[in-house]
Design a protein around this motif. Structure first.
Motif, short mmCIF file in Angstrom:
data_model
loop_
_atom_site.label_atom_id
_atom_site.label_comp_id
_atom_site.label_asym_id
_atom_site.label_seq_id
_atom_site.Cartn_x
_atom_site.Cartn_y
_atom_site.Cartn_z
N ALA A 38 -12.21 -0.50 -3.57
CA ALA A 38 -11.64 0.02 -4.80
C ALA A 38 -11.72 -1.08 -5.84
O ALA A 38 -11.47 -2.25 -5.54
N VAL A 39 -12.09 -0.73 -7.05
CA VAL A 39 -12.12 -1.67 -8.17
C VAL A 39 -11.00 -1.27 -9.12
O VAL A 39 -11.07 -0.22 -9.76
N VAL A 40 -9.97 -2.10 -9.20
CA VAL A 40 -8.84 -1.83 -10.08
C VAL A 40 -9.12 -2.48 -11.43
O VAL A 40 -9.22 -3.71 -11.52
N LEU A 41 -9.28 -1.67 -12.46
CA LEU A 41 -9.58 -2.20 -13.78
C LEU A 41 -8.32 -2.83 -14.39
O LEU A 41 -7.21 -2.35 -14.20
N GLY A 42 -8.52 -3.92 -15.10
CA GLY A 42 -7.42 -4.74 -15.58
C GLY A 42 -6.53 -4.06 -16.61
O GLY A 42 -6.95 -3.18 -17.36
N ASN A 59 -0.95 0.76 -7.44
CA ASN A 59 -0.35 1.71 -6.50
C ASN A 59 -1.38 2.71 -5.99
O ASN A 59 -1.41 3.06 -4.80
N HIS A 60 -2.23 3.17 -6.89
CA HIS A 60 -3.25 4.14 -6.49
C HIS A 60 -4.27 3.51 -5.55
O HIS A 60 -4.65 4.12 -4.54
N ALA A 61 -4.67 2.28 -5.85
CA ALA A 61 -5.62 1.59 -4.97
C ALA A 61 -5.00 1.33 -3.60
O ALA A 61 -5.68 1.44 -2.57
N VAL A 62 -3.73 0.96 -3.58
CA VAL A 62 -3.03 0.75 -2.30
C VAL A 62 -3.02 2.03 -1.48
O VAL A 62 -3.26 2.01 -0.26
N LYS A 63 -2.78 3.14 -2.14
CA LYS A 63 -2.77 4.42 -1.43
C LYS A 63 -4.15 4.73 -0.86
O LYS A 63 -4.29 5.18 0.29
N LEU A 64 -5.19 4.49 -1.65
CA LEU A 64 -6.55 4.70 -1.16
C LEU A 64 -6.83 3.83 0.06
O LEU A 64 -7.44 4.28 1.04
N TYR A 65 -6.37 2.58 0.01
CA TYR A 65 -6.58 1.66 1.14
C TYR A 65 -5.84 2.15 2.37
O TYR A 65 -6.41 2.21 3.48
N LYS A 66 -4.58 2.50 2.22
CA LYS A 66 -3.79 2.93 3.37
C LYS A 66 -4.27 4.26 3.94
O LYS A 66 -4.11 4.52 5.14
N ASP A 67 -4.87 5.10 3.09
CA ASP A 67 -5.41 6.38 3.55
C ASP A 67 -6.80 6.24 4.15
O ASP A 67 -7.40 7.24 4.58
N GLY A 68 -7.32 5.02 4.18
CA GLY A 68 -8.65 4.80 4.75
C GLY A 68 -9.79 5.20 3.85
O GLY A 68 -10.93 5.33 4.31
N LYS A 69 -9.53 5.34 2.54
CA LYS A 69 -10.57 5.75 1.60
C LYS A 69 -11.38 4.56 1.10
O LYS A 69 -12.50 4.72 0.61
N VAL A 70 -10.80 3.35 1.14
CA VAL A 70 -11.50 2.13 0.76
C VAL A 70 -11.19 1.06 1.78
O VAL A 70 -10.12 1.06 2.39
N ASP A 71 -12.15 0.15 1.96
CA ASP A 71 -11.98 -0.92 2.96
C ASP A 71 -11.48 -2.22 2.34
O ASP A 71 -10.96 -3.08 3.06
N TYR A 133 -18.44 1.84 -4.30
CA TYR A 133 -17.15 1.48 -4.88
C TYR A 133 -16.40 2.71 -5.37
O TYR A 133 -17.00 3.74 -5.66
N THR A 134 -15.09 2.55 -5.50
CA THR A 134 -14.24 3.56 -6.11
C THR A 134 -13.55 2.92 -7.31
O THR A 134 -12.80 1.95 -7.15
N LEU A 135 -13.84 3.42 -8.50
CA LEU A 135 -13.21 2.87 -9.71
C LEU A 135 -11.82 3.47 -9.87
O LEU A 135 -11.64 4.69 -9.80
N VAL A 136 -10.85 2.61 -10.12
CA VAL A 136 -9.45 3.05 -10.28
C VAL A 136 -8.95 2.63 -11.65
O VAL A 136 -8.99 1.44 -12.01
N SER A 137 -8.49 3.59 -12.41
CA SER A 137 -7.86 3.33 -13.69
C SER A 137 -7.10 4.57 -14.12
O SER A 137 -6.95 5.51 -13.34
#
Length: 206
Positions: A38-42, A59-71, A133-137
């Motif tokens: 996941a790429v969290v934009l600043g 928070n959204h990136a953390v959820k993606l990580y915990k759900d196994g959507k990003v490594d 990658y997964t862009l998060v913003s």
């Protein structure tokens, strides 16, 4: 000639309106399959605390990580003027606090704008052998962000946060107008990595 100019005027108005509509309604892909990072934009940080905007992106990136959507999670954003910490450092500390192992995070300490966020994330990913990658913003930020990612051939999908700090019209409209203007400025300048000095975007690892 007058008819042609009138036609071009209305075509321009329709195009500008279409871009605004597409920014406002952009929803992203919300991928079912996992990506490498996941790429969290600043966004702004207040000393050692994330702003509400940055917090919801993380928070959204953390959820993606915990759900196994990003490594992995790449946090982007350098220091604001006079700031003791980079946005990415504050965001990383918050992500670790929320349960992402530090060894699965990477930070970019130098970028100042969205183009730099994404370019640095790609450089970090290339160093680590990441492929996608997964862009998060925030939702209103995603159309321009994805345009930049596509331009630099970043294999990315969009996953806008569902808990954006921009919820009310009072906060959404100014951000929307800003993104509307920035989108046209970006399309007009077409900033690409090759046009930048190598030292302009230096990624920093863990």
């Amino acid at each position: 000639m007058k008819r042609l100019l009138t036609l071009l005027f209305w075509v321009g108005i329709l195009y500008v309106g279409y871009i605004g509509y597409s920014i406002w309604t952009f929803e992203g892909d919300r991928p079912l399959e996992s990506t490498d990072a996941a790429v969290v934009l600043g966004a702004a940080a207040y000393y050692d605390k994330p702003s509400p905007v940055l917090k919801e992106r993380v928070n959204h990136a953390v959820k993606l990580y915990k759900d196994g959507k990003v490594d992995h999670v790449i946090l982007t954003g350098g220091k604001g003027e006079g700031a003791p910490f980079a946005e990415s450092e504050v965001a990383r500390d918050y992500a670790v606090e929320k349960g992402v192992p530090k060894e699965d995070t990477f930070v970019d300490l130098t970028s100042k704008i969205t183009e730099g966020n994404i370019i640095n994330a790609k450089l970090i990913g290339e160093e680590q052998g990441f492929k996608d990658y997964t862009l998060v913003s925030d939702p209103l930020h995603m159309k321009r962000s994805m345009a930049i990612a596509n331009q630099i051939n970043l294999d990315a999908v969009a996953s806008p946060t569902e808990t954006s700090a921009y919820q009310s019209l009072e906060t959404r409209v100014p951000f929307f107008l800003r993104e509307w203007a920035f989108y046209f400025l970006y399309k007009g300048s077409l900033i690409v990595p090759d046009s930048l000095k190598p030292d302009d975007w230096v990624p920093v690892n863990r």
